[in-house]
Design an enzyme around this catalytic site. Structure first.
Site, PDB file in Angstrom:
ATOM      1  N   ARG A  18       0.675  -1.121   0.141  1.00 41.11           N
ATOM      2  CA  ARG A  18       0.095  -0.017  -0.334  1.00 41.11           C
ATOM      3  C   ARG A  18       0.143   1.684   0.117  1.00 41.11           C
ATOM      4  NH1 ARG A  18      -2.522  -3.668  -0.703  1.00 41.11           N
ATOM      5  NH2 ARG A  18      -4.405  -4.711   0.488  1.00 41.11           N
ATOM      6  N   SER A  52     -10.096  -0.024   4.328  1.00 43.52           N
ATOM      7  CA  SER A  52      -9.492  -0.090   5.599  1.00 43.52           C
ATOM      8  C   SER A  52      -8.508   1.013   6.011  1.00 43.52           C
ATOM      9  CB  SER A  52      -8.275  -1.325   5.874  1.00 43.52           C
ATOM     10  OG  SER A  52      -8.878  -2.203   4.810  1.00 43.52           O
ATOM     11  N   GLU A  90      -3.353   4.101   6.519  1.00 42.76           N
ATOM     12  CA  GLU A  90      -3.297   3.608   4.946  1.00 42.76           C
ATOM     13  C   GLU A  90      -4.458   5.061   4.539  1.00 42.76           C
ATOM     14  OE1 GLU A  90      -4.819  -0.315   4.097  1.00 42.76           O
ATOM     15  OE2 GLU A  90      -5.607   0.493   2.037  1.00 42.76           O
TER      16      GLU A  90
HETATM   17  C1  FAD Z   1     -15.398  -0.320   0.596  1.00 38.82           C
HETATM   18  C2  FAD Z   1     -14.037   0.514   0.564  1.00 38.82           C
HETATM   19  C3  FAD Z   1     -12.938  -0.941   0.381  1.00 38.82           C
HETATM   20  C4  FAD Z   1     -12.016  -0.932  -0.406  1.00 38.82           C
HETATM   21  N1  FAD Z   1     -10.735  -1.810  -0.347  1.00 38.82           N
HETATM   22  C5  FAD Z   1      -9.733  -2.085  -0.630  1.00 38.82           C
HETATM   23  C6  FAD Z   1      -9.467  -3.016  -0.489  1.00 38.82           C
HETATM   24  O1  FAD Z   1      -9.718  -4.280  -0.747  1.00 38.82           O
HETATM   25  N2  FAD Z   1      -8.075  -2.820  -1.417  1.00 38.82           N
HETATM   26  C7  FAD Z   1      -7.566  -1.988  -1.203  1.00 38.82           C
HETATM   27  O2  FAD Z   1      -6.094  -1.678  -2.005  1.00 38.82           O
HETATM   28  N3  FAD Z   1      -8.338  -0.618  -0.975  1.00 38.82           N
HETATM   29  C8  FAD Z   1      -9.633  -0.628  -0.842  1.00 38.82           C
HETATM   30  N4  FAD Z   1      -9.894   0.469  -0.376  1.00 38.82           N
HETATM   31  C9  FAD Z   1      -9.031   1.959  -0.481  1.00 38.82           C
HETATM   32  C10 FAD Z   1      -9.495   2.552  -2.218  1.00 38.82           C
HETATM   33  O3  FAD Z   1     -10.443   1.698  -2.696  1.00 38.82           O
HETATM   34  C11 FAD Z   1      -8.043   2.307  -2.729  1.00 38.82           C
HETATM   35  O4  FAD Z   1      -6.754   2.871  -2.385  1.00 38.82           O
HETATM   36  C12 FAD Z   1      -8.332   3.123  -4.431  1.00 38.82           C
HETATM   37  O5  FAD Z   1      -7.230   2.618  -4.785  1.00 38.82           O
HETATM   38  C13 FAD Z   1      -8.222   4.342  -4.073  1.00 38.82           C
HETATM   39  O6  FAD Z   1      -8.144   4.805  -5.140  1.00 38.82           O
HETATM   40  P1  FAD Z   1      -9.163   6.268  -6.024  1.00 38.82           P
HETATM   41  O7  FAD Z   1      -9.727   6.817  -6.907  1.00 38.82           O
HETATM   42  O8  FAD Z   1      -9.780   6.223  -5.025  1.00 38.82           O
HETATM   43  O9  FAD Z   1      -7.885   7.408  -4.667  1.00 38.82           O
HETATM   44  P2  FAD Z   1      -8.082   8.787  -4.251  1.00 38.82           P
HETATM   45  O10 FAD Z   1      -8.957   8.434  -3.240  1.00 38.82           O
HETATM   46  O11 FAD Z   1      -9.066   9.573  -4.567  1.00 38.82           O
HETATM   47  O12 FAD Z   1      -6.882   9.086  -3.737  1.00 38.82           O
HETATM   48  C14 FAD Z   1      -6.099   8.403  -3.019  1.00 38.82           C
HETATM   49  C15 FAD Z   1      -4.842   8.798  -3.433  1.00 38.82           C
HETATM   50  O13 FAD Z   1      -4.321   8.336  -4.730  1.00 38.82           O
HETATM   51  C16 FAD Z   1      -3.789   9.771  -5.084  1.00 38.82           C
HETATM   52  N5  FAD Z   1      -3.596   9.258  -6.726  1.00 38.82           N
HETATM   53  C17 FAD Z   1      -4.783   9.471  -7.467  1.00 38.82           C
HETATM   54  N6  FAD Z   1      -4.769   9.421  -8.690  1.00 38.82           N
HETATM   55  C18 FAD Z   1      -3.682   9.711  -8.296  1.00 38.82           C
HETATM   56  C19 FAD Z   1      -2.648   9.565 -10.134  1.00 38.82           C
HETATM   57  N7  FAD Z   1      -3.217   9.787 -10.985  1.00 38.82           N
HETATM   58  N8  FAD Z   1      -1.731  10.545  -9.747  1.00 38.82           N
HETATM   59  C20 FAD Z   1      -0.799   9.873  -8.724  1.00 38.82           C
HETATM   60  N9  FAD Z   1      -1.529  10.224  -7.809  1.00 38.82           N
HETATM   61  C21 FAD Z   1      -2.895   9.604  -7.420  1.00 38.82           C
HETATM   62  C22 FAD Z   1      -4.471  10.637  -4.155  1.00 38.82           C
HETATM   63  O14 FAD Z   1      -3.623  12.123  -4.728  1.00 38.82           O
HETATM   64  C23 FAD Z   1      -4.025  10.259  -2.921  1.00 38.82           C
HETATM   65  O15 FAD Z   1      -3.069  10.430  -2.671  1.00 38.82           O
HETATM   66  C24 FAD Z   1     -11.163   0.112  -0.094  1.00 38.82           C
HETATM   67  C25 FAD Z   1     -12.008   1.612  -0.432  1.00 38.82           C
HETATM   68  C26 FAD Z   1     -13.751   1.209   0.635  1.00 38.82           C
HETATM   69  C27 FAD Z   1     -14.185   2.614   0.193  1.00 38.82           C
END
Ligand code: FAD
Length: 304
Positions: free
Chosen positions: A175, A224, A294
């Site tokens: 992560r 998480s 995380e």
């Molecule tokens: C119900 C639920 C279940 C989940 N289960 C999991 C799981 O099983 N495993 C897991 O790993 N995660 C899980 N997550 C967390 C999350 O969904 C992941 O980390 C996901 O990959 C985040 O993507 P996002 O587009 O929403 O990122 P955001 O929340 O929009 O951004 C997260 C971070 O990434 C950066 N970022 C976003 N896009 C870019 C880009 N293009 N370039 C550089 N940096 C960028 C942002 O600046 C920020 O710091 C879960 C979340 C929820 C709500």
């Protein structure tokens, strides 16, 4: 400074959506938090380049996918948010490779590859973020992680210059991903394997059923909150401290999964952050383990 940055934008050249004082609660899965001074949703990568050219060199930039791992403090973001959801091209290449722009939703990538008899991306089906967020965090589930599939990434810097980079340019761990400063992802080429659509779609169905049985999928949350410490589970440690259902304001530790914090409807980002701190402090005191967050926290507190 902000007004100057905005004035420099020749808005007639832009094809995306530009807003000021945009509530980030609309763009984060916790549905809480303050506003972004400037919010831009580029229409595509070319449009993103035009927008970046228009910004001043010191404009603070924040990248947001679907905000499913992000807490924006109640005082908001004194800078520009780039929201990537329209960068959503998905191309199927030779050798079972797929090029996905960063705004493609991870569950969509899982389904679309599965439908085309390509296997290996099923683990993304229940991760409700974008490919960009999955790259930034090395998202993973069920023993698989995003960077295991990365052949190369395409990045952009604040001058709008695009680059292709191999995984070797990044330090990748659980992560956590570190790469060149001031560069953000715009696309990735991912390696899948030949598979069978019905088997992959069936796997996805089972993964999703397991998730809805074990996670509070009906209430706003950010997955998480803490990384699992080596050889243990954050949820186990939190539950052992009796913290399930502990609340600060409208934010509560989920009854269903102790490593999830839910917004019961009225939580502020301050409530959520205070609860995160309370959980971390209690686990440290009772188990001697310092949990590492995380979720990413950005922005300014209400009183900053
Ligand atoms: C119900 C639920 C279940 C989940 N289960 C999991 C799981 O099983 N495993 C897991 O790993 N995660 C899980 N997550 C967390 C999350 O969904 C992941 O980390 C996901 O990959 C985040 O993507 P996002 O587009 O929403 O990122 P955001 O929340 O929009 O951004 C997260 C971070 O990434 C950066 N970022 C976003 N896009 C870019 C880009 N293009 N370039 C550089 N940096 C960028 C942002 O600046 C920020 O710091 C879960 C979340 C929820 C709500």
């Amino acid at each position: 400074m902000r007004v100057l940055a905005m004035a420099a934008i020749r808005t007639n050249e832009l094809r995306g959506t530009l807003r000021q004082d945009e509530p980030m609660a609309r763009h984060t899965s916790w549905r809480a938090g303050g506003s972004a001074k400037v919010f831009y949703q580029p229409a595509d990568i070319d449009d993103l380049i035009v927008f970046l050219h228009s910004l001043s060199a010191d404009e603070p930039l924040y990248w947001v996918g679907l905000g499913s791992n992000l807490l924006v403090r109640d005082g908001g973001l004194n800078g520009t948010v780039i929201a990537t959801s329209n960068l959503n091209r998905l191309d199927f290449l030779e050798n079972h490779q797929v090029r996905a722009e960063v705004g493609v939703a991870s569950p969509k990538l899982a389904r679309e590859t599965a439908k085309r008899d390509l296997s290996g991306m099923e683990f993304l089906c229940g991760i409700p973020g974008t490919v960009g967020g999955a790259l930034a965090l090395n998202a993973g589930a069920l023993g698989s992680e995003m960077w295991q599939r990365v052949v190369s990434v395409e990045t952009i810097n604040r001058q709008g210059q695009l680059q292709h980079r191999p995984p070797a340019d990044y330090q990748i761990s659980y992560r956590h991903v570190e790469g060149p400063a001031e560069e953000w992802f715009v696309a990735a080429t991912l390696q899948t394997e030949p598979g069978e659509s019905s088997a992959s779609l069936d796997l996805i169905k089972r993964y999703l059923a397991r998730r809805s049985a074990t996670q509070p999928t009906q209430l706003p949350n950010a997955g998480s909150v803490f990384r699992n410490p080596p050889d243990d589970y954050a949820a186990r440690l939190i539950e052992a401290c009796g913290l399930k259902n502990t609340c600060v304001g409208g934010a509560c530790v989920s009854e269903k999964h102790a490593n999830f914090i839910i917004n019961t409807g009225t939580a502020t980002a301050g409530d959520i952050e205070a609860l995160i701190e309370r959980v971390a402090n209690t686990v440290k005191r009772e188990h001697g383990i310092a949990l590492v967050r995380e979720v990413h926290i950005v922005g300014e507190g209400k009183d900053d």
